[in-house]
Design an enzyme around this catalytic site. Structure first.
Site, PDB file in Angstrom:
ATOM      1  CE  LYS A   1     104.716 -33.663  26.112  1.00  0.00           C
ATOM      2  NZ  LYS A   1     103.922 -32.723  26.909  1.00  0.00           N
TER       3      LYS A   1
ATOM      4  CE1 TYR B   1     103.388 -35.987  23.561  1.00  0.00           C
ATOM      5  CE2 TYR B   1     104.696 -37.972  23.808  1.00  0.00           C
ATOM      6  CZ  TYR B   1     103.878 -37.014  24.351  1.00  0.00           C
ATOM      7  OH  TYR B   1     103.532 -37.068  25.691  1.00  0.00           O
TER       8      TYR B   1
ATOM      9  CG  ASN C   1      98.730 -31.785  32.087  1.00  0.00           C
ATOM     10  OD1 ASN C   1      99.536 -32.703  32.187  1.00  0.00           O
ATOM     11  ND2 ASN C   1      97.457 -31.984  31.739  1.00  0.00           N
TER      12      ASN C   1
HETATM   13  P1  NAD Z   1      94.732 -36.791  27.737  1.00  0.00           P
HETATM   14  O1  NAD Z   1      94.550 -36.906  26.262  1.00  0.00           O
HETATM   15  O2  NAD Z   1      94.031 -37.731  28.640  1.00  0.00           O
HETATM   16  O3  NAD Z   1      94.377 -35.291  28.191  1.00  0.00           O
HETATM   17  C1  NAD Z   1      94.835 -34.197  27.455  1.00  0.00           C
HETATM   18  C2  NAD Z   1      94.330 -32.918  28.061  1.00  0.00           C
HETATM   19  O4  NAD Z   1      94.763 -31.864  27.190  1.00  0.00           O
HETATM   20  C3  NAD Z   1      92.823 -32.835  28.155  1.00  0.00           C
HETATM   21  O5  NAD Z   1      92.457 -32.196  29.364  1.00  0.00           O
HETATM   22  C4  NAD Z   1      92.433 -31.942  26.972  1.00  0.00           C
HETATM   23  O6  NAD Z   1      91.308 -31.118  27.243  1.00  0.00           O
HETATM   24  C5  NAD Z   1      93.655 -31.082  26.794  1.00  0.00           C
HETATM   25  N1  NAD Z   1      93.760 -30.687  25.401  1.00  0.00           N
HETATM   26  C6  NAD Z   1      93.884 -31.491  24.322  1.00  0.00           C
HETATM   27  N2  NAD Z   1      93.911 -30.763  23.199  1.00  0.00           N
HETATM   28  C7  NAD Z   1      93.805 -29.457  23.594  1.00  0.00           C
HETATM   29  C8  NAD Z   1      93.769 -28.225  22.903  1.00  0.00           C
HETATM   30  N3  NAD Z   1      93.864 -28.157  21.585  1.00  0.00           N
HETATM   31  N4  NAD Z   1      93.657 -27.081  23.622  1.00  0.00           N
HETATM   32  C9  NAD Z   1      93.580 -27.125  24.972  1.00  0.00           C
HETATM   33  N5  NAD Z   1      93.617 -28.259  25.686  1.00  0.00           N
HETATM   34  C10 NAD Z   1      93.715 -29.404  25.001  1.00  0.00           C
HETATM   35  O7  NAD Z   1      96.288 -36.826  27.951  1.00  0.00           O
HETATM   36  P2  NAD Z   1      97.219 -37.183  29.202  1.00  0.00           P
HETATM   37  O8  NAD Z   1      97.779 -38.522  28.968  1.00  0.00           O
HETATM   38  O9  NAD Z   1      96.551 -36.876  30.491  1.00  0.00           O
HETATM   39  O10 NAD Z   1      98.399 -36.147  28.906  1.00  0.00           O
HETATM   40  C11 NAD Z   1      98.595 -34.974  29.664  1.00  0.00           C
HETATM   41  C12 NAD Z   1     100.025 -34.534  29.486  1.00  0.00           C
HETATM   42  O11 NAD Z   1     100.897 -35.574  29.901  1.00  0.00           O
HETATM   43  C13 NAD Z   1     100.407 -34.232  28.039  1.00  0.00           C
HETATM   44  O12 NAD Z   1     101.266 -33.094  27.992  1.00  0.00           O
HETATM   45  C14 NAD Z   1     101.172 -35.464  27.620  1.00  0.00           C
HETATM   46  O13 NAD Z   1     102.076 -35.193  26.578  1.00  0.00           O
HETATM   47  C15 NAD Z   1     101.851 -35.844  28.906  1.00  0.00           C
HETATM   48  N6  NAD Z   1     102.302 -37.233  29.010  1.00  0.00           N
HETATM   49  C16 NAD Z   1     101.400 -38.254  28.992  1.00  0.00           C
HETATM   50  C17 NAD Z   1     101.872 -39.559  29.133  1.00  0.00           C
HETATM   51  C18 NAD Z   1     100.959 -40.735  29.153  1.00  0.00           C
HETATM   52  O14 NAD Z   1     101.453 -41.872  29.095  1.00  0.00           O
HETATM   53  N7  NAD Z   1      99.659 -40.549  29.248  1.00  0.00           N
HETATM   54  C19 NAD Z   1     103.239 -39.799  29.274  1.00  0.00           C
HETATM   55  C20 NAD Z   1     104.109 -38.730  29.279  1.00  0.00           C
HETATM   56  C21 NAD Z   1     103.624 -37.453  29.153  1.00  0.00           C
END
Ligand code: NAD
Length: 246
Positions: A158, A154, A90
């Protein structure tokens, strides 16, 4: 739904990952969450334990692109819990930089975390999931279908996650391992708070369900796909985005 399962969730310290960890724990899994820093891992574990002291949750902060570090942590988890059933890839980082300003450093940051870590973790988890006929779940994104108006690597990363999901689903099916992805739409997390309003507001107007997603909306889909209820589902990228696309 996940009784007696042992799950690893990368990027489990906040946002969508934290919601997945919480939902898995509520469904009786033992969960190991990964984060990028020790302090955020400890903070997440403490906050989960505050909600329920009986939750079986622990954490690590390996460099997800370093095969040796990931291998060592997976070995420790197997020794501690006796098995591993579920890996959720994730952790991810977003970008909205325009092409003319995009540096190679940013290209590498995005592709390392969003693609290479999925490859490394999926490769290193294989012996454990072969034993349990386990599950790999990946976090994709809505932009893996429609692209994005800036921050090209980005959405590209994906698209790669979808490619890994579909390919590994085929490759690992004979071993009894299922591989699926969830493609969240715009979801209320720190990642989205960092994006410019001009990018988010027009997006919300296009969502028939009339709101952006909550991390729990996404975590529910992960819980279903991780569970035996999804035992005949593999190679699927499940959109959870409020869009009435098809
Ligand atoms: P967030 O920024 O709130 O959390 C990101 C997480 O990734 C955190 O737990 C952080 O510790 C970890 N992380 C970041 N950099 C890291 C690194 N270098 N090494 C290890 N861990 C690392 O993000 P989120 O919105 O919860 O996103 C989580 C996933 O969901 C991601 O893959 C993101 O692409 C995807 N996503 C998010 C959204 C959205 O709208 N928030 C939409 C589609 C997909």
């Amino acid at each position: 739904m996940l009784e007696n399962k042992v799950a690893i969730v990368t990027g489990g310290t906040r946002g969508i990952g934290y919601a997945i960890v919480k939902k898995f724990l509520e469904n009786k899994a033992k969960v190991v969450l990964f984060g990028s820093k020790e302090e955020s891992v400890i903070k997440a574990i403490n906050s989960l334990k505050e909600e329920n002291k009986d939750y079986e949750v622990s954490g690590y902060f390996p460099n997800l692109t370093n095969e040796e570090e990931v291998k060592k942590v997976f070995e420790e988890i197997k020794n501690k819990y006796g098995k591993i059933d579920i890996l959720v890839n994730n952790a991810g980082v977003s970008s909205s930089t325009h092409l003319e300003d995009y540096t190679i450093e940013e290209y590498e940051k995005i592709t390392n975390l969003n693609i290479k870590s999925v490859f490394v973790c999926s490769k290193e988890i294989l012996p454990y999931l072969e034993e349990t006929k386990g599950v790999i779940l990946n976090t994709s994104s809505m932009v893996s279908i429609c692209g994005q108006q800036s921050g090209v690597m980005y959405p590209a990363s994906k698209f790669a996650v979808n490619g890994i999901t579909l390919s590994l689903a085929r490759e690992l099916a004979p071993k009894g391992i299922r591989v699926n992805a969830v493609a969240p739409g715009v979801t209320e997390t720190d990642m989205v708070k960092k994006l410019p309003k001009e990018m988010i507001e027009p997006l919300i107007k296009t969502i028939p369900l009339g709101r952006i997603g909550k991390p729990e909306d996404i975590a529910n889909a992960f819980t279903f796909l991780a569970s035996p209820m999804a035992s005949y589902i593999t190679g699927v990228v499940l959109s959870v985005d409020g869009l009435a696309r098809n």
